[in-house]
Design an enzyme around this catalytic site. Structure first.
Site, PDB file in Angstrom:
ATOM      1  N   ASP A 241       0.844  -1.246   0.079  1.00 45.85           N
ATOM      2  CA  ASP A 241       0.164   0.277  -0.176  1.00 45.85           C
ATOM      3  C   ASP A 241       0.971   1.212   0.122  1.00 45.85           C
ATOM      4  OD1 ASP A 241      -2.549   1.490  -0.050  1.00 45.85           O
ATOM      5  OD2 ASP A 241      -3.380  -0.182   1.413  1.00 45.85           O
TER       6      ASP A 241
ATOM      7  N   ASP B 196      -9.491   3.739  -4.108  1.00 43.54           N
ATOM      8  CA  ASP B 196     -10.166   2.666  -3.761  1.00 43.54           C
ATOM      9  C   ASP B 196     -11.652   2.633  -3.885  1.00 43.54           C
ATOM     10  OD1 ASP B 196      -8.003   2.367  -2.336  1.00 43.54           O
ATOM     11  OD2 ASP B 196      -8.683   2.561  -0.231  1.00 43.54           O
TER      12      ASP B 196
END
Length: 444
Positions: free
Chosen positions: A149, A209
């Site tokens: 991430d 996202d």
């Protein structure tokens, strides 16, 4: 169907030739399951193992093979002496290695999560500055997949070179372990990873996202395009991510894929037709197919969508060509219609008609449109047409609609529905030679 010759495999055998991320993985987009979309931080070893049993027993036959534990597997701190990562002793009392061994015993592969920052997105310890010890530990645990991430990155972003250098450190550390570990970058499309991640990663997130919504606008996903997006954000609707991905397929191929984010199918925010569109477009765009639902409590509708073998075959096609959008037409009631095409092995094609409007439409899909950027003989060819969201008389996905010339006429496509066809040429007009002849080379 298999290609007559696999040029990419040949190139990987030639000394000094590097195609994509040179670890031999993800020659087709990876398939599996991840904990985050449905469970967030509420994970433990029982959830991982029991979900892995569902993948092994019911889903592996369709190609799903990775079981990925996302954020929150971590202890409160690293090992005080070695700095090595360690798991939460209450959530994972047997340790990650024991869970990994159990997943492997089921014939599957296991994945783990970290962040290229000081902390993960949920505030656990990240891997920035600890790449070597983390990669070494993951390899010792038997990890096969790393989702990496972008939170708390200490300002090491803002230009492609900054992001490349930060993510390349983990790439080199993973390679140094000697264990094949699929490297899935998750930097949300920041600094245009499609321009640099091809040399260090197997896949890269190309947008903010995903949310479990079809086409809602949310200010937390503010960009209208990812090409020069300064704030990828999150809460991006499914259809918005399709728009973001439309121009980026030219950067992807075997071993290196645009990742449109994990699938939301089965989490309840969309209708059946919308989930069909979700799965169809992820497959056509050659995104990794990573499930994000509760596998232990799955409806028949969810099962129907995620096990469509004909759509999965489009995603896993060895030609490795992401779909291209041929046109996008706004309609009076709002929203749009879109036509897409992906070239498959053996000169066949997947063609998709996506209805992102609130009304049903009936249209003709002409082969002139479907092959508008190709030579005229493809417009004039005759095709056997298979509807990939209908079953044939033997219960297999991909019902034959017969042979067609000129186009597929009178197509009814409901609101937020997507129709997908496989076109297999039956006959093709003689190609003209001379000044208009084309030279067809293998796609690399």
């Amino acid at each position: 169907m298999k290609p007559v010759f696999d040029w990419l495999s040949l190139l990987l055998l030639i000394p000094g030739v590097v195609v994509g991320y040179n670890n031999g993985l993800a020659r087709t987009p990876q398939m599996g399951w991840n904990t985050w979309n449905r469970f967030g931080c509420d994970i433990d070893e029982e959830l991982i193992v029991e979900s892995a049993k569902v993948v092994a027993g019911r889903l592996a036959v369709y190609g799903y093979q990775y079981v990925v534990m996302d954020d929150c597997w971590h202890d409160v701190s690293r090992h005080p002496d070695t700095g090595a990562p360690r798991p939460d002793p209450e959530r994972f009392p047997r340790g990650i290695k024991a869970v990994s061994d159990e997943v492997h015993a089921l014939g599957l592969k296991i994945g783990i999560y970290s962040s290229a920052g000081m902390y993960t997105c949920a505030g656990r310890f990240g891997s920035l500055g600890y790449e070597e010890i983390d990669a070494k530990t993951y390899a010792e645990w038997g990890i096969d997949y790393l989702k990496y991430d972008n939170c708390f990155n200490e300002g090491q972003s803002g230009t492609p070179l900054l992001s490349f250098n930060r993510y390349a450190m983990m790439s080199r550390a993973l390679n140094a372990t000697g264990r094949p570990i699929l490297y899935s970058m998750c930097n949300w499309g920041e600094d245009q990873p499609w321009n640099f991640a091809t040399t260090i990663a197997n896949s890269w997130r190309m947008s903010g996202d995903i949310s479990d919504r079809f086409n809602d606008f949310d200010e937390r996903c503010p960009c209208t395009s990812m090409l020069d997006c300064k704030l990828p954000g999150f809460h991006c609707s499914m259809a918005r991510i399709v728009d973001f991905a439309a121009p980026l397929g030219q950067k992807a191929g075997p071993g290196q894929w645009n990742d449109l984010d994990m699938l939301q199918i089965g989490n309840g925010g969309m209708t059946f037709d919308e989930y069909v569109t979700h799965f169809s477009m992820w497959a056509l765009l050659k995104s990794p197919l990573i499930l994000g639902n509760d596998l232990l409590n799955m409806s028949n509708e969810t099962w129907t969508v995620i096990t469509n073998t004909a759509i999965i075959a489009v995603n896993q096609d060895l030609n490795g060509q992401p779909g291209i959008r041929l046109w996008k037409t706004l309609v009076p009631e709002g929203g749009d219609l879109q036509l897409w095409r992906s070239e498959l092995v053996n000169s066949s094609f997947a063609v998709a008609l996506m209805n992102a409007s609130p009304e049903e439409h009936v249209i003709d899909v002409s082969f002139t449109d479907a092959f508008r950027d190709m030579d005229k003989y493809w417009w004039e060819a005759t095709y056997t047409v298979y509807d990939l969201w209908e079953k044939d008389g033997e219960g297999e996905w991909g019902r034959s609609l017969g042979t067609m010339s000129g186009g597929i006429r009178g197509v009814t496509v409901a609101s937020h529905q997507t129709k997908v066809w496989r076109l297999v040429p039956v006959s093709q007009p003689q190609r003209k030679r001379g000044k208009h002849a084309h030279c067809y080379l293998p796609r690399l």
